[in-house]
Scaffold this active site. Structure first.
Site, PDB file in Angstrom:
ATOM      1  N   ARG A  44       0.826  -1.211   0.000  1.00 12.89           N
ATOM      2  CA  ARG A  44       0.000   0.000   0.000  1.00 12.89           C
ATOM      3  C   ARG A  44       0.856   1.255   0.000  1.00 12.89           C
ATOM      4  O   ARG A  44       0.555   2.223   0.684  1.00 12.89           O
ATOM      5  CB  ARG A  44      -0.929  -0.009   1.208  1.00 12.89           C
ATOM      6  CG  ARG A  44      -1.903  -1.176   1.176  1.00 12.89           C
ATOM      7  CD  ARG A  44      -2.840  -1.147   2.338  1.00 12.89           C
ATOM      8  NE  ARG A  44      -2.070  -1.096   3.597  1.00 12.89           N
ATOM      9  CZ  ARG A  44      -2.567  -1.342   4.786  1.00 12.89           C
ATOM     10  NH1 ARG A  44      -3.826  -1.643   4.915  1.00 12.89           N
ATOM     11  NH2 ARG A  44      -1.814  -1.287   5.857  1.00 12.89           N
ATOM     12  N   CYS A  45       1.891   1.262  -0.789  1.00 12.12           N
ATOM     13  CA  CYS A  45       2.848   2.364  -0.854  1.00 12.12           C
ATOM     14  C   CYS A  45       2.734   3.037  -2.215  1.00 12.12           C
ATOM     15  O   CYS A  45       2.346   2.405  -3.199  1.00 12.12           O
ATOM     16  CB  CYS A  45       4.262   1.797  -0.652  1.00 12.12           C
ATOM     17  SG  CYS A  45       5.606   2.982  -0.809  1.00 12.12           S
ATOM     18  N   GLY A  46       3.099   4.300  -2.280  1.00 11.82           N
ATOM     19  CA  GLY A  46       3.109   4.991  -3.567  1.00 11.82           C
ATOM     20  C   GLY A  46       4.085   4.371  -4.553  1.00 11.82           C
ATOM     21  O   GLY A  46       3.947   4.552  -5.767  1.00 11.82           O
TER      22      GLY A  46
END
Length: 176
Positions: free
Chosen positions: A52-54
């Site tokens: 769930r990271c950019g």
């Protein structure tokens, strides 16, 4: 075995050895264990990841990099970590997410600490010997065929960037 012998010899001779722990296994997301030294003689790109990271779209680049060079010996090892609070809650969720969203078939560990008091020994030794600690998700460490740290890269460095591919190509046998 040879790495241990080299470290022992360096200690006996009083020289400083800079060896990262490649032997302590990681738990594999597929069951069993993975240790970097099982790929001795091959370059290994170790990447701490999060779902769930950019930077999560870099999974696509990691898979493409692996597909491009795996037949010549490159291993890409994904190390999911929740140290930056951006990983899914379970290994099953991580595995399903990576397979469905990115078609990943690179080796992957279970959710692992890459910093802090419970840091995996590979990352602890990386900090102690090479002065590198992941500052965020998708930091990359290129381990050479002899077990040496070749280079470290931050999150912003794309897996298919020239800086990474040039280093990898220099470590691989010529394309036949």
């Amino acid at each position: 075995m040879l790495r241990r012998l080299a470290l022992t010899l360096a200690l006996l001779l009083g020289t400083q050895a800079h060896a990262v722990d490649l032997e302590t296994p990681f738990d594999s997301i597929d069951g069993g264990t993975l240790s970097i030294d099982q790929w001795a003689g091959q370059p290994v790109l170790v990447v701490n990841t999060a779902s769930r990271c950019g930077y999560t779209p870099q999974y696509s680049g990691l898979q493409k990099l692996y597909d491009r060079y795996r037949d010549r010996g490159l291993v890409v090892l994904a190390v999911p970590s929740n140290d930056f609070r951006q990983e899914l809650a379970s290994e099953d969720e991580v595995k399903e997410f990576c397979e469905v969203q990115f078609g990943l078939d690179i080796p992957m560990t279970t959710i692992t600490h890459v910093r802090g008091p419970d840091t995996h020994p590979f990352y602890a030794s990386l900090r102690a010997e090479a002065g590198f600690t992941p500052r965020w998700n998708f930091n990359k460490v290129l381990i050479g065929p002899e077990g040496e740290v070749v280079e470290t890269y931050g999150s912003r460095t794309d897996p298919l960037s020239r800086s990474i591919t040039t280093q990898i190509e220099a470590l691989l046998p010529a394309d036949s």
